[in-house]
Design a protein around this motif. Structure first.
Motif, PDB file in Angstrom:
ATOM      1  N   TRP A   1      45.675  -6.338 -15.706  1.00 14.52           N
ATOM      2  CA  TRP A   1      44.979  -7.406 -15.862  1.00 14.52           C
ATOM      3  C   TRP A   1      45.454  -8.229 -14.777  1.00 14.52           C
ATOM      4  O   TRP A   1      44.753  -9.021 -14.045  1.00 14.52           O
ATOM      5  CB  TRP A   1      44.959  -8.128 -17.323  1.00 14.52           C
ATOM      6  CG  TRP A   1      44.385  -9.494 -17.387  1.00 14.52           C
ATOM      7  CD1 TRP A   1      43.234 -10.034 -17.461  1.00 14.52           C
ATOM      8  CD2 TRP A   1      45.065 -10.965 -16.967  1.00 14.52           C
ATOM      9  NE1 TRP A   1      42.970 -11.089 -17.361  1.00 14.52           N
ATOM     10  CE2 TRP A   1      44.148 -11.931 -16.944  1.00 14.52           C
ATOM     11  CE3 TRP A   1      46.495 -11.205 -16.577  1.00 14.52           C
ATOM     12  CZ2 TRP A   1      44.516 -12.915 -16.680  1.00 14.52           C
ATOM     13  CZ3 TRP A   1      46.704 -12.610 -16.479  1.00 14.52           C
ATOM     14  CH2 TRP A   1      45.601 -13.469 -16.518  1.00 14.52           C
ATOM     15  N   ILE A   2      46.856  -8.293 -14.485  1.00 17.89           N
ATOM     16  CA  ILE A   2      47.379  -9.187 -13.724  1.00 17.89           C
ATOM     17  C   ILE A   2      46.665  -8.814 -12.222  1.00 17.89           C
ATOM     18  O   ILE A   2      46.480  -9.584 -11.207  1.00 17.89           O
ATOM     19  CB  ILE A   2      48.915  -9.237 -13.547  1.00 17.89           C
ATOM     20  CG1 ILE A   2      49.423  -9.687 -14.848  1.00 17.89           C
ATOM     21  CG2 ILE A   2      49.464  -9.549 -12.131  1.00 17.89           C
ATOM     22  CD1 ILE A   2      50.808  -9.919 -15.047  1.00 17.89           C
ATOM     23  N   GLU A   3      46.477  -7.567 -11.944  1.00 15.09           N
ATOM     24  CA  GLU A   3      46.081  -6.924 -10.758  1.00 15.09           C
ATOM     25  C   GLU A   3      44.775  -7.414 -10.454  1.00 15.09           C
ATOM     26  O   GLU A   3      44.222  -7.838  -9.546  1.00 15.09           O
ATOM     27  CB  GLU A   3      46.090  -5.263 -10.527  1.00 15.09           C
ATOM     28  CG  GLU A   3      47.549  -4.782 -10.615  1.00 15.09           C
ATOM     29  CD  GLU A   3      47.564  -3.230 -10.868  1.00 15.09           C
ATOM     30  OE1 GLU A   3      46.544  -2.810 -10.872  1.00 15.09           O
ATOM     31  OE2 GLU A   3      48.725  -2.605 -10.789  1.00 15.09           O
ATOM     32  N   ALA A   4      43.944  -7.305 -11.761  1.00 12.85           N
ATOM     33  CA  ALA A   4      42.528  -7.566 -11.371  1.00 12.85           C
ATOM     34  C   ALA A   4      42.340  -9.062 -11.149  1.00 12.85           C
ATOM     35  O   ALA A   4      41.527  -9.684 -10.556  1.00 12.85           O
ATOM     36  CB  ALA A   4      41.661  -7.372 -12.872  1.00 12.85           C
ATOM     37  N   GLU A   5      43.076  -9.876 -11.797  1.00 14.25           N
ATOM     38  CA  GLU A   5      43.035 -11.430 -11.477  1.00 14.25           C
ATOM     39  C   GLU A   5      43.461 -11.784 -10.303  1.00 14.25           C
ATOM     40  O   GLU A   5      42.831 -12.740  -9.701  1.00 14.25           O
ATOM     41  CB  GLU A   5      43.941 -11.992 -12.905  1.00 14.25           C
ATOM     42  CG  GLU A   5      43.796 -13.589 -12.905  1.00 14.25           C
ATOM     43  CD  GLU A   5      42.577 -14.194 -13.457  1.00 14.25           C
ATOM     44  OE1 GLU A   5      42.414 -15.194 -13.470  1.00 14.25           O
ATOM     45  OE2 GLU A   5      41.923 -13.271 -14.315  1.00 14.25           O
ATOM     46  N   THR A   6      44.410 -11.262  -9.908  1.00 10.75           N
ATOM     47  CA  THR A   6      45.133 -11.420  -8.625  1.00 10.75           C
ATOM     48  C   THR A   6      43.854 -11.170  -7.445  1.00 10.75           C
ATOM     49  O   THR A   6      43.698 -11.982  -6.496  1.00 10.75           O
ATOM     50  CB  THR A   6      46.452 -10.534  -8.324  1.00 10.75           C
ATOM     51  OG1 THR A   6      47.316 -10.914  -9.103  1.00 10.75           O
ATOM     52  CG2 THR A   6      46.944 -10.952  -6.791  1.00 10.75           C
ATOM     53  N   ILE A   7      43.333 -10.072  -7.420  1.00  6.56           N
ATOM     54  CA  ILE A   7      42.295  -9.508  -6.689  1.00  6.56           C
ATOM     55  C   ILE A   7      41.036 -10.585  -6.667  1.00  6.56           C
ATOM     56  O   ILE A   7      40.769 -11.065  -5.729  1.00  6.56           O
ATOM     57  CB  ILE A   7      41.520  -8.188  -7.177  1.00  6.56           C
ATOM     58  CG1 ILE A   7      42.820  -7.010  -6.678  1.00  6.56           C
ATOM     59  CG2 ILE A   7      40.294  -7.995  -6.209  1.00  6.56           C
ATOM     60  CD1 ILE A   7      42.752  -6.978  -5.208  1.00  6.56           C
TER      61      ILE A   7
ATOM     62  N   MET B   1      39.058 -15.651  -3.780  1.00  9.46           N
ATOM     63  CA  MET B   1      38.426 -17.087  -3.683  1.00  9.46           C
ATOM     64  C   MET B   1      39.298 -17.680  -2.564  1.00  9.46           C
ATOM     65  O   MET B   1      39.369 -18.903  -2.685  1.00  9.46           O
ATOM     66  CB  MET B   1      38.759 -17.860  -5.109  1.00  9.46           C
ATOM     67  CG  MET B   1      37.962 -17.128  -6.064  1.00  9.46           C
ATOM     68  SD  MET B   1      38.353 -17.883  -7.818  1.00  9.46           S
ATOM     69  CE  MET B   1      38.026 -19.563  -7.523  1.00  9.46           C
ATOM     70  N   ALA B   2      40.214 -17.094  -1.822  1.00 10.39           N
ATOM     71  CA  ALA B   2      40.930 -17.514  -0.613  1.00 10.39           C
ATOM     72  C   ALA B   2      42.183 -18.087  -1.057  1.00 10.39           C
ATOM     73  O   ALA B   2      42.569 -19.089  -0.285  1.00 10.39           O
ATOM     74  CB  ALA B   2      39.974 -18.082   0.215  1.00 10.39           C
ATOM     75  N   LEU B   3      42.692 -18.031  -2.318  1.00 11.35           N
ATOM     76  CA  LEU B   3      43.856 -18.823  -2.917  1.00 11.35           C
ATOM     77  C   LEU B   3      45.044 -17.944  -2.203  1.00 11.35           C
ATOM     78  O   LEU B   3      45.236 -16.885  -1.974  1.00 11.35           O
ATOM     79  CB  LEU B   3      43.842 -18.521  -4.250  1.00 11.35           C
ATOM     80  CG  LEU B   3      42.853 -19.615  -4.937  1.00 11.35           C
ATOM     81  CD1 LEU B   3      42.936 -19.479  -6.446  1.00 11.35           C
ATOM     82  CD2 LEU B   3      42.976 -20.935  -4.659  1.00 11.35           C
ATOM     83  N   SER B   4      46.116 -18.685  -2.007  1.00 11.96           N
ATOM     84  CA  SER B   4      47.349 -18.034  -1.526  1.00 11.96           C
ATOM     85  C   SER B   4      48.358 -17.709  -2.675  1.00 11.96           C
ATOM     86  O   SER B   4      48.003 -18.089  -3.938  1.00 11.96           O
ATOM     87  CB  SER B   4      48.365 -19.409  -0.935  1.00 11.96           C
ATOM     88  OG  SER B   4      48.844 -20.407  -2.075  1.00 11.96           O
ATOM     89  N   PHE B   5      49.134 -16.763  -2.390  1.00  9.79           N
ATOM     90  CA  PHE B   5      49.967 -16.197  -3.383  1.00  9.79           C
ATOM     91  C   PHE B   5      50.646 -17.163  -4.286  1.00  9.79           C
ATOM     92  O   PHE B   5      50.928 -16.855  -5.660  1.00  9.79           O
ATOM     93  CB  PHE B   5      50.730 -15.006  -2.938  1.00  9.79           C
ATOM     94  CG  PHE B   5      49.897 -13.828  -2.673  1.00  9.79           C
ATOM     95  CD1 PHE B   5      49.119 -13.133  -3.528  1.00  9.79           C
ATOM     96  CD2 PHE B   5      49.988 -13.428  -1.251  1.00  9.79           C
ATOM     97  CE1 PHE B   5      48.709 -11.996  -3.054  1.00  9.79           C
ATOM     98  CE2 PHE B   5      49.136 -12.374  -1.031  1.00  9.79           C
ATOM     99  CZ  PHE B   5      48.715 -11.668  -1.933  1.00  9.79           C
TER     100      PHE B   5
END
Length: 94
Positions: free
Chosen positions: A27-33, A38-42
């Motif tokens: 889920w974290i991988e999918a949410e990060t992608i 949306m061009a957010l920083s890490f």
């Protein structure tokens, strides 16, 4: 013979049972992608996932059933970057 994620042996006829930690990681991988699209920083991605884990924000990707976050859940920008790289590596190359 192969093993289950918790280390128990399984026969070839048994299906693989995904653990809660594995489901949370996917889920974290999918949410990060999704957030990276949306061009957010890490840094911003780590803050958003932390808020979702604490129940203070709504997720963009539905959280799988049975996945719970520990109390005082936090994730770093480095962990988000690693999840992003793993998700990209899992995708087929064109």
């Amino acid at each position: 013979m192969k093993r289950q994620p918790d280390g128990r042996w399984r026969s070839p006829r048994q299906s693989l049972v995904a653990s809660e930690a594995t489901l949370r990681a996917r889920w974290i991988e999918a949410e990060t992608i999704r957030l990276k699209q949306m061009a957010l920083s890490f840094d911003a991605i780590a803050e958003q996932i932390t808020r979702v884990g604490l129940g203070q924000a709504a997720p963009l990707v539905a959280i799988p059933e049975g996945v719970r976050f520990p109390a005082e859940y936090r994730i770093t920008k480095q962990a988000c970057y690693k999840a992003f790289r793993k998700a990209l590596a899992r995708e087929p190359s064109l």
